[in-house]
Design a protein around this motif. Structure first.
Motif, PDB file in Angstrom:
ATOM      1  N   UNK A  80     -52.684  91.708   5.478  1.00  0.00           N
ATOM      2  CA  UNK A  80     -53.046  92.081   4.436  1.00  0.00           C
ATOM      3  C   UNK A  80     -54.335  90.699   4.136  1.00  0.00           C
ATOM      4  N   UNK A  81     -53.784  89.537   5.032  1.00  0.00           N
ATOM      5  CA  UNK A  81     -54.925  88.050   4.868  1.00  0.00           C
ATOM      6  C   UNK A  81     -55.580  89.055   5.786  1.00  0.00           C
ATOM      7  N   UNK A  82     -55.907  89.433   6.866  1.00  0.00           N
ATOM      8  CA  UNK A  82     -56.749  89.184   8.161  1.00  0.00           C
ATOM      9  C   UNK A  82     -57.658  90.463   6.844  1.00  0.00           C
ATOM     10  N   UNK A  83     -56.895  91.841   6.421  1.00  0.00           N
ATOM     11  CA  UNK A  83     -58.490  92.622   5.766  1.00  0.00           C
ATOM     12  C   UNK A  83     -59.368  91.625   4.496  1.00  0.00           C
ATOM     13  N   UNK A  84     -58.407  90.815   4.003  1.00  0.00           N
ATOM     14  CA  UNK A  84     -58.921  89.924   2.577  1.00  0.00           C
ATOM     15  C   UNK A  84     -59.945  88.981   3.555  1.00  0.00           C
ATOM     16  N   UNK A  85     -60.031  88.788   4.495  1.00  0.00           N
ATOM     17  CA  UNK A  85     -60.336  87.695   5.226  1.00  0.00           C
ATOM     18  C   UNK A  85     -61.610  88.355   5.504  1.00  0.00           C
ATOM     19  N   UNK A  86     -62.180  89.539   6.674  1.00  0.00           N
ATOM     20  CA  UNK A  86     -63.304  90.441   7.061  1.00  0.00           C
ATOM     21  C   UNK A  86     -63.599  91.012   5.160  1.00  0.00           C
ATOM     22  N   UNK A  87     -62.784  91.233   4.415  1.00  0.00           N
ATOM     23  CA  UNK A  87     -63.575  92.216   3.030  1.00  0.00           C
ATOM     24  C   UNK A  87     -64.488  90.935   2.871  1.00  0.00           C
TER      25      UNK A  87
END
Length: 228
Positions: free
Chosen positions: A123-130
């Protein structure tokens, strides 16, 4: 048997925190809130930075070595709630390091697949990439949600299985000894970056094949290792 003529798949596997983005202040703030929730006072910021990259419960256990496992899990859960709450309020700042976008573009132009192996949650990685417009540029995303974390080779092995790249054509890029040790344990090569949370001499002692000091130079170092 005749050769198929196909070039082997090549993979550059990036750490996230301290390598792609500077997340130290958000991490320290969330850990400070987690400690306060459990009446633990305030963690040492330098100690927290050194644990970035490990899976969360393992990091908490190293920060609180004299406390029991149940507390480690509870503090980790408090950390996740604090971080998630801050993100929902728009208070999490995780800027990309200079030159990272250029290096990703250069590797893509050279036909190198891109991946991430991080102690962050998915979830955290997806937020960074987005947040940085990078969604879709990485073909494999390995996070702490599945299996053991760094320096165990599990994340690299999963990335190889997902992409079809082999050990000889894979390079890990990271800022901590955990990244370099993971690469060695997985029998792939590694590039250490100097702008993160562990010092260059530590990365060298851990066995980094290259050390770079600017984001835009990562691509050159990776390609030298892949083509050497």
């Amino acid at each position: 048997m005749a050769s198929s003529g196909k070039a082997p798949l090549r993979l550059a596997l990036f750490d996230c925190d301290g390598t792609l983005v500077d997340s130290q202040f958000a991490i320290i703030d969330a850990m400070t809130q987690a400690w306060a929730e459990h009446g633990l006072g305030e963690p040492d910021a330098a100690d927290v930075r050194r644990m970035v990259g490990l899976s969360l419960v393992e990091a908490v256990a190293l920060l609180l070595p004299k406390r029991d496992a149940d507390l480690h899990v509870a503090v980790a859960e408090s950390y996740k709630r604090a971080f998630s709450s801050a993100r929902s309020r728009g208070e999490v700042d995780e800027p990309l390091f200079p030159g990272i976008v250029d290096t990703l573009a250069a590797l893509e132009a050279a036909g190198v697949l891109l991946g991430v192996a991080t102690g962050k949650s998915r979830r955290g990685l997806d937020a960074v990439l987005r947040g940085h417009g990078l969604t879709g540029r990485f073909v494999t995303l390995q996070t702490a949600d599945v299996g053991p974390g760094k320096p165990n080779p599990h994340m690299v092995q999963r990335a190889l299985a997902e992409t079809g790249a082999d050990e000889a054509a894979t390079v890990v890029i990271g800022d901590t000894t955990y990244d370099i040790q993971m690469a060695r344990n997985a029998r792939v090569r590694s590039v250490g970056v100097s702008w993160g949370y562990h010092a260059v001499p530590e990365l060298e002692r851990a066995g980094a094949d290259r050390i770079v000091h600017r984001g835009r130079d990562v691509a050159t170092a990776v390609l030298e290792l892949l083509e050497g």
